[in-house]
Design an enzyme around this catalytic site. Structure first.
Site, PDB file in Angstrom:
ATOM      1  N   HIS A 240       0.840  -1.190   0.000  1.00 26.95           N
ATOM      2  CA  HIS A 240       0.000   0.000   0.000  1.00 26.95           C
ATOM      3  C   HIS A 240       0.875   1.240   0.000  1.00 26.95           C
ATOM      4  O   HIS A 240       2.053   1.204   0.376  1.00 26.95           O
ATOM      5  CB  HIS A 240      -0.942   0.014   1.200  1.00 26.95           C
ATOM      6  CG  HIS A 240      -0.245   0.199   2.519  1.00 26.95           C
ATOM      7  ND1 HIS A 240      -0.108   1.414   3.144  1.00 26.95           N
ATOM      8  CD2 HIS A 240       0.371  -0.696   3.330  1.00 26.95           C
ATOM      9  CE1 HIS A 240       0.535   1.268   4.284  1.00 26.95           C
ATOM     10  NE2 HIS A 240       0.853  -0.005   4.426  1.00 26.95           N
ATOM     11  N   CYS A 241       0.297   2.328  -0.465  1.00 27.81           N
ATOM     12  CA  CYS A 241       0.949   3.628  -0.334  1.00 27.81           C
ATOM     13  C   CYS A 241       0.089   4.469   0.598  1.00 27.81           C
ATOM     14  O   CYS A 241      -0.665   3.928   1.404  1.00 27.81           O
ATOM     15  CB  CYS A 241       1.138   4.290  -1.692  1.00 27.81           C
ATOM     16  SG  CYS A 241      -0.403   4.603  -2.575  1.00 27.81           S
ATOM     17  N   MET A 242       0.169   5.760   0.504  1.00 27.65           N
ATOM     18  CA  MET A 242      -0.553   6.617   1.448  1.00 27.65           C
ATOM     19  C   MET A 242      -2.063   6.548   1.254  1.00 27.65           C
ATOM     20  O   MET A 242      -2.832   6.764   2.186  1.00 27.65           O
ATOM     21  CB  MET A 242      -0.081   8.069   1.279  1.00 27.65           C
ATOM     22  CG  MET A 242      -0.555   9.015   2.353  1.00 27.65           C
ATOM     23  SD  MET A 242       0.260   8.687   3.929  1.00 27.65           S
ATOM     24  CE  MET A 242      -0.330  10.078   4.902  1.00 27.65           C
TER      25      MET A 242
END
Length: 649
Positions: free
Chosen positions: A30-32
């Protein structure tokens, strides 16, 4: 009408379903703002199904399947997906035939957020490694353990004369063949698994594990124990000796890979590793364990001679540590001598109480941590095996990785041993497995005393663990998991009516968010805002407020204003893949900032060389609180220049 809120568990399951099922997802990161999945077959993905999931803001079909969740929640969703698959974030998800397989393959680990708050210690690191080594073997432990338990009961009934050997022995032999497929070669499987955990070559780890069996040693001229001068015995050092040897293997192999030329690395490195570590194992680790074993003989004989409850407690409480170090072999001659002299061994029923303590401890863990579904599944599979006297699943899969429960389980074993020692004259007519399976071998009709000891061991392990053996971090993780769903829905900031100004975060050119090359931002799936194409890498806060989050890869910062606006500063496009290298964050979570506060120094050249765009994106992520937003300034700007006004209702 608003979509119904889903729990993290439900949301993760729905995302897997829309992605074509868990078997179609190779890895999850995941990213932000987005859950990023590598999928095996893109044709199985249903974008429309994913978009309709409550809590999903949008879907991007790129090199990875990207499901937009939003900051603050995305990390929890991704972690839940990894937990359900039985892997860590970013690890390859094996293709499982059922959800149970995934659970059995998962280490009993606490939530990532909780683990990040834990103080690091060598003991915790060792226990974590032991968990990672043995939990993948739990399905084999359970299956082989049940087979072994059935074989043990039948074998003991034959020995006791309750079953006809001519009829039943062949069935027992077949079951033992199946059981020995695991337990005879457990040191090899442990070596392979330990190598995977420590970063060594798995097959080399298997060889190092096999070394302790001393296969190929000439029985006419056995190797000599350097400490005692006696012949070296197979399995000395036990499972923990193998783990230590494989850890040494990993350190040596990594070093050799760095110093050996690549042209000969494939030949030289494995050869040197086996020679150095194998010789250390044969002539140092195993002899040292043998020396300790021989030194313990006198102490154990003294404890046995003392007798009574004291003897029972000491022997019952210390047996499991002896087994793990391979030191229990010293007890076999004592058993044999007792049987020859008196017709039974009064030592074996006492030692069997160690397994009873494990069963009691597992029951306490099951009750206190019942909301930990993964741990509960492992306990449910291992308990029947433990009752039958096969303790490996409970030891290596449950109590030992958790630390404190192993100690309280040993105390329970001591209590059971004390009961048998106090009753006295409870012996077994042959050497066999422990647990309920040993009942048919109890001599002189005194099986009732053995059963009382078992019940005492169960109760002792249960009480000691229930009140004193529950790890605080594990309990906290369970409590955190239980409240996660409510946190997701109640964590939204309370907004105050008014107007808030958003500022340029760098010198450069301001553009509407719709001109972003990233469709997630350009379509305003995350919210409205703007972007700045910076002229230099000094990046300022876009608002006056508080830093609420900093993404681990440093490319995104979450902020909150006094009016309740939630702002995301996303530095660069797809820069999560750069693992934080271009970003030097200058603020910390909880810090108050203003538009004149430098929040980061960014290496713009590094971003460009990686083929990424340097756009600095400012996004309002709680648009439901916004009644109006106007981008008042575009084009060339200076840092800390007001460019947007946002009105909250």
């Amino acid at each position: 009408m608003a979509k119904e809120e889903l729990s993290l568990e439900e949301l993760a399951k729905e995302i897997y379903k829309g992605a074509g099922g868990m078997n179609n997802v190779e890895s999850v990161t995941h990213c932000m703002t987005r859950v990023r999945m590598t999928v095996r077959d893109r044709s199985l993905v249903n974008d429309e199904t994913l978009k309709k999931i409550p809590g999903v803001l949008g879907v991007v079909d790129d090199e990875q399947l990207q499901v937009i969740i939003g900051p603050g929640k995305v990390n929890k969703v991704a972690k839940e997906m990894a937990d359900q698959a039985g892997v860590q974030l970013g690890e390859t998800i094996a293709v499982h035939t059922s959800g149970k397989d995934a659970v059995n393959a998962k280490a009993a680990e606490v939530k990532a957020a909780q683990k990040a708050r834990q103080k690091k210690s060598p003991i915790k690191a060792i226990l974590k490694d032991i968990s990672n080594i043995f939990v993948p073997m739990i399905p084999a432990f359970v299956g082989a353990g049940l087979v072994a338990g059935i074989a043990s009961v039948l074998s003991n009934l034959v020995t006791a004369g309750n079953l006809d050997a001519a009829t039943w022995q062949q069935y027992i032999d077949v079951l033992n063949i199946l059981k020995n497929g695991l337990f005879t070669y457990l040191v090899i499987y442990t070596g392979v698994s330990a190598a995977q955990v420590f970063g060594a070559t798995p097959t080399l780890g298997g060889v190092i594990g096999a070394v302790v069996t001393l296969t190929g040693m000439n029985p006419e001229t056995p190797l000599t124990n350097l400490f005692t001068g006696q012949p070296l015995l197979a399995q000395q050092g036990g499972i923990l000796g193998v783990i230590f040897a494989v850890w040494l293997l990993a350190q040596l192999e990594k070093w050799l890979h760095n110093v050996i030329p690549e042209s000969v690395d494939i030949i030289v490195t494995p050869t040197l590793c086996l020679l150095v570590i194998g010789l250390a194992e044969i002539f140092l680790i195993m002899p040292l364990a043998g020396f300790i074993s021989d030194s313990l003989v006198g102490a154990i004989n003294w404890v046995v001679e003392v007798g009574g409850a004291f003897s029972g407690f000491v022997l019952g409480a210390t047996f499991l540590p002896l087994v793990m170090f391979g030191l229990h072999q010293i007890l076999t001659p004592i058993h044999v001598q007792m049987i020859d002299a008196t017709g039974s061994t009064q030592l074996l029923p006492i030692l069997a109480m160690a397994g009873a303590g494990q069963v009691g401890a597992a029951l306490a863990l099951w009750i206190r941590l019942r909301k930990d579904k993964e741990l509960s599944e492992m306990i449910k599979g291992a308990l029947p095996v433990g009752v039958l006297g096969i303790g490996e699943p409970l030891i290596y899969g449950v109590t030992l990785p958790l630390g404190k429960p192993f100690i309280t389980a040993c105390i329970g074993g001591g209590i059971g041993g004390a009961i048998i020692g106090a009753i006295g004259n409870i012996g077994a007519i042959a050497i066999g497995p422990s647990g309920a399976a040993l009942i048919p071998l109890i001599a002189g009709g005194r099986w009732w005393g053995y059963v009382l000891g078992l019940l005492g061991g169960y109760a002792g392990g249960f009480v000691a663990t229930y009140f004193f053996g529950i790890p605080k971090d594990k309990q906290a993780a369970v409590e955190e998991s239980a409240t996660t769903a409510s946190e997701v829905t109640t964590n939204t900031a309370v907004t105050v009516a008014g107007t808030t100004e958003l500022f340029a975060v760098a010198e450069g050119t301001v553009k509407p968010i719709t001109e972003s090359s990233d469709s997630v931002f350009s379509q305003k799936l995350m919210g409205d805002g703007f972007l700045v194409i910076p002229e230099n890498g000094t990046i300022y806060s876009p608002v006056e407020g508080v830093v609420t989050s900093i993404f681990p890869t440093k490319h995104a910062i979450g902020l909150q204003t006094a009016s309740g606006l939630e702002i995301l500063l996303h530095m660069g496009v797809n820069t999560v893949e750069l693992e934080g290298k271009p970003f030097d964050i200058k603020v910390t979570e909880g810090q108050k900032v203003t538009p004149s506060t430098v929040v980061a120094e960014v290496d713009l050249n590094a971003i460009k060389q990686a083929g990424k765009e340097t756009d600095m994106l400012v996004i309002i992520t709680n648009m439901d609180a916004v009644s109006e937003d106007v981008l008042e300034k575009t084009g060339t700007v200076g840092s800390a220049m007001p460019v947007m006004k946002v009105t909250t209702a």
